[in-house]
Design an enzyme around this catalytic site. Structure first.
Site, PDB file in Angstrom:
ATOM      1  N   ASN A  21       0.826  -1.211   0.000  1.00  0.00           N
ATOM      2  CA  ASN A  21       0.000   0.000   0.000  1.00  0.00           C
ATOM      3  C   ASN A  21       0.856   1.254   0.000  1.00  0.00           C
ATOM      4  O   ASN A  21       1.677   1.410  -0.919  1.00  0.00           O
ATOM      5  CB  ASN A  21      -1.149  -0.038   1.030  1.00  0.00           C
ATOM      6  CG  ASN A  21      -0.787  -0.311   2.465  1.00  0.00           C
ATOM      7  OD1 ASN A  21      -0.271  -1.358   2.782  1.00  0.00           O
ATOM      8  ND2 ASN A  21      -1.097   0.610   3.349  1.00  0.00           N
ATOM      9  N   ASP A  22       0.702   2.155   0.951  1.00  0.00           N
ATOM     10  CA  ASP A  22       1.276   3.504   0.856  1.00  0.00           C
ATOM     11  C   ASP A  22       2.768   3.571   0.482  1.00  0.00           C
ATOM     12  O   ASP A  22       3.564   2.804   1.010  1.00  0.00           O
ATOM     13  CB  ASP A  22       1.168   4.241   2.204  1.00  0.00           C
ATOM     14  CG  ASP A  22      -0.132   4.028   2.921  1.00  0.00           C
ATOM     15  OD1 ASP A  22      -1.043   3.406   2.363  1.00  0.00           O
ATOM     16  OD2 ASP A  22      -0.237   4.492   4.069  1.00  0.00           O
ATOM     17  N   GLN A  38       4.585   0.283   2.190  1.00  0.00           N
ATOM     18  CA  GLN A  38       3.866  -0.608   3.096  1.00  0.00           C
ATOM     19  C   GLN A  38       3.703  -1.951   2.396  1.00  0.00           C
ATOM     20  O   GLN A  38       3.163  -2.016   1.285  1.00  0.00           O
ATOM     21  CB  GLN A  38       2.490  -0.014   3.433  1.00  0.00           C
ATOM     22  CG  GLN A  38       2.564   1.318   4.149  1.00  0.00           C
ATOM     23  CD  GLN A  38       2.803   1.146   5.636  1.00  0.00           C
ATOM     24  OE1 GLN A  38       1.915   0.802   6.387  1.00  0.00           O
ATOM     25  NE2 GLN A  38       4.045   1.391   6.060  1.00  0.00           N
ATOM     26  N   TRP A  81       4.117   1.282  10.170  1.00  0.00           N
ATOM     27  CA  TRP A  81       3.210   2.017   9.302  1.00  0.00           C
ATOM     28  C   TRP A  81       3.887   3.217   8.651  1.00  0.00           C
ATOM     29  O   TRP A  81       5.097   3.391   8.720  1.00  0.00           O
ATOM     30  CB  TRP A  81       1.956   2.421  10.098  1.00  0.00           C
ATOM     31  CG  TRP A  81       1.052   1.230  10.341  1.00  0.00           C
ATOM     32  CD1 TRP A  81       1.278  -0.078   9.977  1.00  0.00           C
ATOM     33  CD2 TRP A  81      -0.209   1.249  11.018  1.00  0.00           C
ATOM     34  NE1 TRP A  81       0.232  -0.858  10.374  1.00  0.00           N
ATOM     35  CE2 TRP A  81      -0.691  -0.087  11.006  1.00  0.00           C
ATOM     36  CE3 TRP A  81      -0.973   2.251  11.611  1.00  0.00           C
ATOM     37  CZ2 TRP A  81      -1.919  -0.417  11.588  1.00  0.00           C
ATOM     38  CZ3 TRP A  81      -2.196   1.919  12.183  1.00  0.00           C
ATOM     39  CH2 TRP A  81      -2.660   0.597  12.162  1.00  0.00           C
ATOM     40  N   ARG A 145      -1.428   9.239  13.322  1.00  0.00           N
ATOM     41  CA  ARG A 145      -0.478   8.523  12.455  1.00  0.00           C
ATOM     42  C   ARG A 145      -0.001   9.321  11.239  1.00  0.00           C
ATOM     43  O   ARG A 145      -0.604  10.301  10.860  1.00  0.00           O
ATOM     44  CB  ARG A 145      -1.076   7.193  11.988  1.00  0.00           C
ATOM     45  CG  ARG A 145      -2.406   7.271  11.270  1.00  0.00           C
ATOM     46  CD  ARG A 145      -2.939   5.856  11.003  1.00  0.00           C
ATOM     47  NE  ARG A 145      -4.217   5.848  10.329  1.00  0.00           N
ATOM     48  CZ  ARG A 145      -5.389   5.918  10.957  1.00  0.00           C
ATOM     49  NH1 ARG A 145      -5.433   6.003  12.270  1.00  0.00           N
ATOM     50  NH2 ARG A 145      -6.518   5.919  10.263  1.00  0.00           N
TER      51      ARG A 145
HETATM   52  N1  DQQ Z   1      -1.857   3.021   5.754  1.00  0.00           N
HETATM   53  C1  DQQ Z   1      -2.781   4.076   6.063  1.00  0.00           C
HETATM   54  C2  DQQ Z   1      -2.008   4.916   7.008  1.00  0.00           C
HETATM   55  C3  DQQ Z   1      -1.308   3.908   7.842  1.00  0.00           C
HETATM   56  C4  DQQ Z   1      -0.945   2.850   6.847  1.00  0.00           C
HETATM   57  C5  DQQ Z   1      -3.219   4.806   4.836  1.00  0.00           C
HETATM   58  C6  DQQ Z   1      -1.060   1.447   7.379  1.00  0.00           C
HETATM   59  O1  DQQ Z   1      -2.806   5.776   7.790  1.00  0.00           O
HETATM   60  O2  DQQ Z   1      -0.146   4.441   8.470  1.00  0.00           O
HETATM   61  O3  DQQ Z   1      -3.447   3.960   3.760  1.00  0.00           O
HETATM   62  O4  DQQ Z   1      -0.727   0.508   6.385  1.00  0.00           O
END
Ligand code: DQQ
Length: 505
Positions: A21-22, A38, A81, A145
């Site tokens: 992901n991110d 991520q 994260w 976060r």
């Molecule tokens: N992904 C979210 C964030 C977090 C992360 C956004 C967790 O807020 O830190 O997609 O995988």
């Protein structure tokens, strides 16, 4: 399965398998771009979040490296994260990231490269006294976060901002530090917007209103505006607004309160989230990465064995012509993949016409196109296609609006994939043609209207239009207006994504 393997992209960044992901902590160091992300090492579904790591000379061809950080401490055992990098004036690199603790509390942690003179930045040290920030009083333990890149204020102290919420108001908390170990929470927040919910992955950076180059994160002063971006957890879209940052009060004010963060402009009107910019000090530009998720089912993702890609990095500049938005444009480097162009100029598309383009394979393309509508026939309003919810229409002030859309409704025969119509309006100024650019990479289409004023990223999962059946057509679905179109398209080579270890650099 042929159909599923065809969907895998060829020039977008992807891990070799499993979930991503991110984008995290992008930076340029000793000739290499670093991308962290991520990653779930065990499955094509979110979980066990670890920092994947890859490097590139050109942001297109990548070398996969071993994980940068794994969930192995009490303060990040439930996930390493999202975080951001800050490059200090002496060249040191500071990485701040959110850890999900053994108690499911969101804390901020500090990490740094073990060896700054390693161009690969292979090893990362987590600061032994982590966490460096806990959720402050009044902030929920799961609403804290994604620290931003830090910037220096007029008092010489570093600042950074962290997204959160209070009830349904999305906010961004402000912290000050001199050593990245101890932090002072400011009484005032950077900004808040009622009704927008939890702010994830806040991004905050300056853009020049006069120069074409990007700005390092600490730059401020006359001729500078600040972009505030937030990823809304409630609706999973990235919103931004332009405004002014007061570095004494540490307050940001939107240019237009009606287009504030989360209620106004989106970075991308398609499938796109958790984006992050960084300043490329080598090429003096600000680059934007974004996570492009899947719109198929988890079952299919598990079958494919992978999920998500990163967008082609985009340069971000202020739009001097409109003064009300930024422009996003694919980095120049992606053009190095172009070959064998096809061109068609000034072809008249009569109402209802369909023109197949003689492009042999449509799986990997870079397309630029422009369209002109006869001004006389176009008297403010016309229906482009009555069945879209995305038709040209007349604004309240009587001026016409142009819509830019991605219609996925006929993109697949599969029933468990997204097939909606994405879209928004796009300013087309006097003397401008409607222009667009499309990057097509198997199951991804990134589309940019008017030089990047409005951007839409789609995921498409064709069941029939694959391999040689994938084609490109020009059509005009209007009832009473002809359109003159010009198109140039290039085949795109595949990028090189090498597994670790690799023989040589
Ligand atoms: N992904 C979210 C964030 C977090 C992360 C956004 C967790 O807020 O830190 O997609 O995988």
């Amino acid at each position: 399965n042929d159909m599923l393997s065809w969907q895998r992209t060829s020039f977008h960044f992807q891990p070799q398998e499993n979930w991503m992901n991110d984008p995290n902590g992008p930076l340029f160091h000793m000739g290499w771009y670093h991308l962290f992300y991520q990653y779930n090492p065990d499955s094509a579904i979110w979980g066990n979040i670890t920092w994947g790591h890859a490097i590139s000379r050109d942001l297109i061809n990548w070398l996969h490296l071993p994980f940068a950080m794994q969930p192995d401490q009490w303060y990040d055992i439930n996930g390493v994260w999202t975080g951001s990098a800050t490059i200090l004036p002496d060249g040191k690199i500071v990485m701040l990231y959110t850890g999900d603790t053994d108690d499911l509390v969101q804390v901020q942690n500090l990490a740094y490269p073990a060896n700054l003179s390693d161009p690969l930045l292979l090893n990362w040290i987590k600061y032994p006294d982590n966490p460096v920030m806990f959720p402050p009083p009044g902030i929920g333990s799961t609403d804290f976060r994604d620290p931003t890149t830090a910037w220096i204020g007029p008092d010489g102290k570093w600042r950074l901002t962290i997204g959160s919420k209070v009830n349904k108001t999305g906010i961004s908390l402000m912290y000050r530090t001199t050593d990245f170990i101890s932090y002072e929470l400011l009484d005032e927040i950077l900004h808040a917007v009622p009704g927008t919910g939890m702010w994830e992955c806040v991004d905050f950076y300056p853009v020049s209103v006069t120069e074409a180059n990007g700005l390092d994160t600490s730059v401020n002063g006359p001729g500078v505006k600040h972009v505030l971006k937030s990823s809304l957890d409630d609706d999973k879209h990235d919103y931004y607004a332009l405004g002014t940052y007061d570095p004494i009060k540490d307050k940001w004010t939107p240019d237009n309160p009606e287009l504030d963060v989360g209620i106004g402009l989106r970075l991308d009107y398609g499938k796109y989230y958790a984006s992050k910019t960084f300043y490329d000090q080598d090429k003096k530009r600000r680059l934007l990465w974004g996570w492009i998720g899947e719109t198929d089912s988890e079952t299919t993702d598990l079958l494919k064995g992978w999920a998500s890609v990163q967008s082609i990095p985009r340069t971000v500049v202020f739009d001097k012509k409109t003064g009300t938005n930024i422009l996003q444009w694919p980095i120049k480097e992606v053009e190095s993949l172009r070959s064998g162009s096809y061109e068609i100029d000034d072809v008249e598309l009569k109402p209802g016409s369909l023109v197949p383009l003689k492009i042999s394979s449509a799986a990997q393309l870079d397309i630029v196109a422009s369209f002109e509508v006869d001004e006389e026939a176009f008297k403010g309003t016309f229906e482009a296609d009555a069945s879209y919810n995305c038709t040209a229409s007349t604004g309240v002030d009587g001026s016409s609006k142009t819509y830019f859309c991605a219609d996925q409704s006929r993109s697949s025969t599969a029933s468990d994939v997204g097939k909606g119509v994405y879209g928004s309006d796009v300013p087309v100024l006097h003397g401008e043609k409607l222009s667009m650019r499309l990057l097509v990479d198997h199951s991804i289409v990134e589309s940019f209207a008017q030089g990047g004023r409005t951007v839409i990223t789609s995921r498409v999962y064709p069941t029939r239009a694959i391999y040689s059946a994938a084609r490109v057509f020009l059509f005009n679905n209007a009832t009473g207006v002809s359109v003159t179109a010009s198109v140039k398209a290039w085949q795109m080579a595949s990028a090189n994504l090498k597994p670790f270890p690799f023989d040589q650099l």
